[in-house]
Design a protein around this motif. Structure first.
Motif, PDB file in Angstrom:
ATOM      1  N   LEU A   1      -4.307   6.251  -8.445  1.00 54.21           N
ATOM      2  CA  LEU A   1      -4.660   4.886  -8.781  1.00 54.21           C
ATOM      3  C   LEU A   1      -5.941   4.462  -8.066  1.00 54.21           C
ATOM      4  O   LEU A   1      -6.363   5.102  -7.112  1.00 54.21           O
ATOM      5  N   ALA A   2      -6.532   3.384  -8.530  1.00 54.41           N
ATOM      6  CA  ALA A   2      -7.645   2.754  -7.814  1.00 54.41           C
ATOM      7  C   ALA A   2      -7.028   1.613  -7.018  1.00 54.41           C
ATOM      8  O   ALA A   2      -6.815   0.514  -7.536  1.00 54.41           O
ATOM      9  N   THR A   3      -6.700   1.882  -5.759  1.00 54.34           N
ATOM     10  CA  THR A   3      -5.997   0.904  -4.935  1.00 54.34           C
ATOM     11  C   THR A   3      -6.943  -0.204  -4.468  1.00 54.34           C
ATOM     12  O   THR A   3      -8.024   0.072  -3.949  1.00 54.34           O
ATOM     13  N   VAL A   4      -6.527  -1.443  -4.675  1.00 57.06           N
ATOM     14  CA  VAL A   4      -7.298  -2.612  -4.248  1.00 57.06           C
ATOM     15  C   VAL A   4      -6.439  -3.387  -3.257  1.00 57.06           C
ATOM     16  O   VAL A   4      -5.384  -3.912  -3.615  1.00 57.06           O
ATOM     17  N   ASN A   5      -6.877  -3.435  -2.001  1.00 63.43           N
ATOM     18  CA  ASN A   5      -6.096  -4.068  -0.948  1.00 63.43           C
ATOM     19  C   ASN A   5      -6.550  -5.505  -0.695  1.00 63.43           C
ATOM     20  O   ASN A   5      -7.740  -5.763  -0.516  1.00 63.43           O
ATOM     21  N   PHE A   6      -5.575  -6.418  -0.664  1.00 61.87           N
ATOM     22  CA  PHE A   6      -5.853  -7.820  -0.403  1.00 61.87           C
ATOM     23  C   PHE A   6      -5.255  -8.202   0.956  1.00 61.87           C
ATOM     24  O   PHE A   6      -4.698  -7.357   1.656  1.00 61.87           O
ATOM     25  N   GLN A   7      -5.348  -9.476   1.321  1.00 65.89           N
ATOM     26  CA  GLN A   7      -4.804  -9.938   2.594  1.00 65.89           C
ATOM     27  C   GLN A   7      -3.558 -10.790   2.371  1.00 65.89           C
ATOM     28  O   GLN A   7      -3.474 -11.936   2.784  1.00 65.89           O
ATOM     29  N   GLY A   8      -2.591 -10.220   1.680  1.00 64.11           N
ATOM     30  CA  GLY A   8      -1.343 -10.932   1.453  1.00 64.11           C
ATOM     31  C   GLY A   8      -0.951 -10.952  -0.003  1.00 64.11           C
ATOM     32  O   GLY A   8      -1.761 -10.686  -0.909  1.00 64.11           O
TER      33      GLY A   8
ATOM     34  N   VAL B   1      -2.229  -3.606 -12.388  1.00 64.61           N
ATOM     35  CA  VAL B   1      -0.827  -3.526 -11.998  1.00 64.61           C
ATOM     36  C   VAL B   1      -0.738  -3.894 -10.519  1.00 64.61           C
ATOM     37  O   VAL B   1      -1.747  -3.820  -9.797  1.00 64.61           O
ATOM     38  N   SER B   2       0.428  -4.324 -10.090  1.00 64.23           N
ATOM     39  CA  SER B   2       0.555  -4.752  -8.698  1.00 64.23           C
ATOM     40  C   SER B   2       1.918  -4.344  -8.146  1.00 64.23           C
ATOM     41  O   SER B   2       2.894  -4.231  -8.888  1.00 64.23           O
ATOM     42  N   MET B   3       1.956  -4.069  -6.844  1.00 66.34           N
ATOM     43  CA  MET B   3       3.201  -3.765  -6.154  1.00 66.34           C
ATOM     44  C   MET B   3       3.482  -4.903  -5.181  1.00 66.34           C
ATOM     45  O   MET B   3       2.793  -5.058  -4.175  1.00 66.34           O
ATOM     46  N   ASN B   4       4.470  -5.730  -5.502  1.00 66.47           N
ATOM     47  CA  ASN B   4       4.794  -6.917  -4.704  1.00 66.47           C
ATOM     48  C   ASN B   4       6.272  -6.953  -4.359  1.00 66.47           C
ATOM     49  O   ASN B   4       7.093  -6.338  -5.039  1.00 66.47           O
ATOM     50  N   SER B   5       6.600  -7.732  -3.324  1.00 64.14           N
ATOM     51  CA  SER B   5       8.007  -7.946  -3.028  1.00 64.14           C
ATOM     52  C   SER B   5       8.630  -8.760  -4.163  1.00 64.14           C
ATOM     53  O   SER B   5       7.974  -9.610  -4.773  1.00 64.14           O
ATOM     54  N   ILE B   6       9.888  -8.478  -4.447  1.00 64.81           N
ATOM     55  CA  ILE B   6      10.585  -9.161  -5.540  1.00 64.81           C
ATOM     56  C   ILE B   6      10.542 -10.671  -5.345  1.00 64.81           C
ATOM     57  O   ILE B   6      10.422 -11.434  -6.301  1.00 64.81           O
TER      58      ILE B   6
ATOM     59  N   HIS C   1       0.841  -1.197   0.000  1.00 70.49           N
ATOM     60  CA  HIS C   1       0.000   0.000   0.000  1.00 70.49           C
ATOM     61  C   HIS C   1       0.878   1.249   0.000  1.00 70.49           C
ATOM     62  O   HIS C   1       0.635   2.209  -0.735  1.00 70.49           O
ATOM     63  N   PHE C   2       1.931   1.231   0.824  1.00 69.85           N
ATOM     64  CA  PHE C   2       2.862   2.356   0.843  1.00 69.85           C
ATOM     65  C   PHE C   2       3.569   2.493  -0.503  1.00 69.85           C
ATOM     66  O   PHE C   2       3.880   3.599  -0.949  1.00 69.85           O
ATOM     67  N   ALA C   3       3.822   1.364  -1.161  1.00 70.33           N
ATOM     68  CA  ALA C   3       4.448   1.398  -2.484  1.00 70.33           C
ATOM     69  C   ALA C   3       3.524   2.076  -3.498  1.00 70.33           C
ATOM     70  O   ALA C   3       3.969   2.857  -4.337  1.00 70.33           O
ATOM     71  N   ALA C   4       2.221   1.772  -3.402  1.00 72.50           N
ATOM     72  CA  ALA C   4       1.258   2.422  -4.294  1.00 72.50           C
ATOM     73  C   ALA C   4       1.188   3.921  -4.029  1.00 72.50           C
ATOM     74  O   ALA C   4       1.108   4.732  -4.961  1.00 72.50           O
ATOM     75  N   LEU C   5       1.221   4.310  -2.750  1.00 71.51           N
ATOM     76  CA  LEU C   5       1.230   5.738  -2.396  1.00 71.51           C
ATOM     77  C   LEU C   5       2.488   6.422  -2.907  1.00 71.51           C
ATOM     78  O   LEU C   5       2.444   7.552  -3.411  1.00 71.51           O
ATOM     79  N   ALA C   6       3.623   5.734  -2.783  1.00 71.99           N
ATOM     80  CA  ALA C   6       4.879   6.291  -3.286  1.00 71.99           C
ATOM     81  C   ALA C   6       4.824   6.469  -4.802  1.00 71.99           C
ATOM     82  O   ALA C   6       5.343   7.456  -5.340  1.00 71.99           O
ATOM     83  N   PHE C   7       4.184   5.520  -5.486  1.00 75.77           N
ATOM     84  CA  PHE C   7       4.005   5.627  -6.936  1.00 75.77           C
ATOM     85  C   PHE C   7       3.186   6.870  -7.269  1.00 75.77           C
ATOM     86  O   PHE C   7       3.553   7.671  -8.142  1.00 75.77           O
TER      87      PHE C   7
ATOM     88  N   ALA D   1      -0.784  10.189   5.890  1.00 79.52           N
ATOM     89  CA  ALA D   1      -1.282  10.617   4.575  1.00 79.52           C
ATOM     90  C   ALA D   1      -2.318   9.627   4.048  1.00 79.52           C
ATOM     91  O   ALA D   1      -3.340  10.015   3.478  1.00 79.52           O
ATOM     92  N   ALA D   2      -2.050   8.331   4.260  1.00 78.66           N
ATOM     93  CA  ALA D   2      -2.986   7.308   3.806  1.00 78.66           C
ATOM     94  C   ALA D   2      -4.329   7.441   4.521  1.00 78.66           C
ATOM     95  O   ALA D   2      -5.392   7.322   3.914  1.00 78.66           O
ATOM     96  N   ARG D   3      -4.265   7.715   5.800  1.00 74.41           N
ATOM     97  CA  ARG D   3      -5.495   7.868   6.562  1.00 74.41           C
ATOM     98  C   ARG D   3      -6.281   9.079   6.078  1.00 74.41           C
ATOM     99  O   ARG D   3      -7.499   9.036   5.908  1.00 74.41           O
ATOM    100  N   LYS D   4      -5.605  10.205   5.819  1.00 76.15           N
ATOM    101  CA  LYS D   4      -6.277  11.423   5.368  1.00 76.15           C
ATOM    102  C   LYS D   4      -6.912  11.241   4.004  1.00 76.15           C
ATOM    103  O   LYS D   4      -7.964  11.804   3.701  1.00 76.15           O
TER     104      LYS D   4
END
Length: 324
Positions: A179-186, A201-206, A165-171, A318-321
């Motif tokens: 973006l239209a952020t879609v949060n999953f559980q892992g 598109v997705s932001m994942n660990s390498i 989520h922080f990666a999407a915010l940084a993007f 920032a995410a909360r706001k």
């Protein structure tokens, strides 16, 4: 008199919960190693590589148990309230873990002082990824599409206020897009959604991406790091792709125990972790998954943890706001 004094001291030590390394672990009693995310993700894989080595060193079963939910709050809350005897430990993922107690609206069941560090295990840089059939061939393609259609490009993350989520915010902050952020559980469900066409598109660990990138199923557009990943020499950093303002984002993963765990027990667990990290096969496998082993002992890990809190607190606010 001397005997009476020794007996009194022994009783005092027992009452204060002081334990020796010889008392831990308890023979025949398994250690529960909680992974606060779903099975199949990068953190889960790293825990399952580590578990057998801890088991070998400690001489008791180490059971890896997944307890996902609420951006890792469920699993970490479970460990934070467990008996502080070293028999229950957690895989601690920063900055995701910090988002629970730094965001006051989350009403986290644990705080920074509820867990004590055992040691830092590894670092996992993030990547920006699409499927191989995606029309997005470069990072610029995603940025251009997001600018042309604000709030329409669906970006998957591993959970609300998780590292992804922080990666999407940084993007967004680094490219001036929405973006239209879609949060999953892992990371597992997150990648499943991407492969199924439910996100763009997705932001994942390498570590979650290397295998499928090599198989041709995924296309990693950029790594969110200051340098290229050795497993992905042809994939540019976000800076090389033309967007240095996105910056480096990744997870730092270690082990933690409930507050109040005797220091002798922490020391024994720390030794087991360090011994495991010297294992050649673990080093090889973790490198294959795009992870960087990065051991820190408890005191240094605690200082590192505090720095992560300080860095990500503004992003959490920032995410909360933004209501994301």
């Amino acid at each position: 008199m001397r005997k009476a004094l020794l007996l009194a001291l022994t009783g005092l030590l027992a009452c204060t919960g002081v334990a020796s390394a010889d008392d831990f672990p308890q023979k025949g009693k398994p250690i529960t190693f909680v992974v606060p995310s779903t099975a199949g993700g990068g953190a889960d894989t790293a825990a399952r590589l580590l578990g057998p080595l801890l088991e070998k060193d400690l001489g008791v079963p180490v059971e890896v148990v997944n307890k996902p939910g609420a951006s890792m709050q469920i699993g970490l809350g479970y460990v934070a309230t467990a008996k502080p005897d070293g028999q229950t430990i957690a895989l601690l993922v920063l900055p995701t873990a910090a988002s629970g107690y730094l965001d006051t609206e989350r009403k986290s069941p644990f705080g920074r002082d509820s867990l004590v560090p055992i040691g830092l295990y590894y670092g996992a840089p993030f990547g920006i990824v699409v499927t191989s059939s995606s029309p997005f061939k470069t990072l610029k393609d995603v940025v251009d599409a997001a600018k042309a259609k604000p709030g329409k490009i669906k970006a998957g993350t591993s959970g609300f206020m998780a590292t992804g989520h922080f990666a999407a915010l940084a993007f967004e902050n680094g490219t001036g897009t929405k973006l239209a952020t879609v949060n999953f559980q892992g990371g597992g469900p997150q990648l499943t959604a991407l492969m199924g066409g439910h996100t763009d598109v997705s932001m994942n660990s390498i570590g979650e991406l290397v295998t499928q990138q090599k198989s041709g199923a995924l296309r990693i557009l950029a790594v969110m790091s200051d340098k290229r990943d050795p497993n992905l020499p042809d994939v540019p950093t976000v800076g090389e792709a033309g967007y240095p303002e996105i910056g480096a984002i990744g997870s730092d993963i270690g082990l933690a125990a409930p507050a109040g765990t005797p220091q002798a027990v922490i020391d024994r667990l720390t030794l087991a972790l360090k011994t495991a990290m010297d294992d050649p096969t673990l080093k090889e496998r973790m490198t294959e998954y795009g992870n960087t082993l990065s051991y820190l002992p408890p005191a240094e890990y605690a200082a590192f943890w505090d720095k992560v809190d300080a860095r990500f607190k503004p992003l959490i606010e920032a995410a909360r706001k933004q209501g994301q």
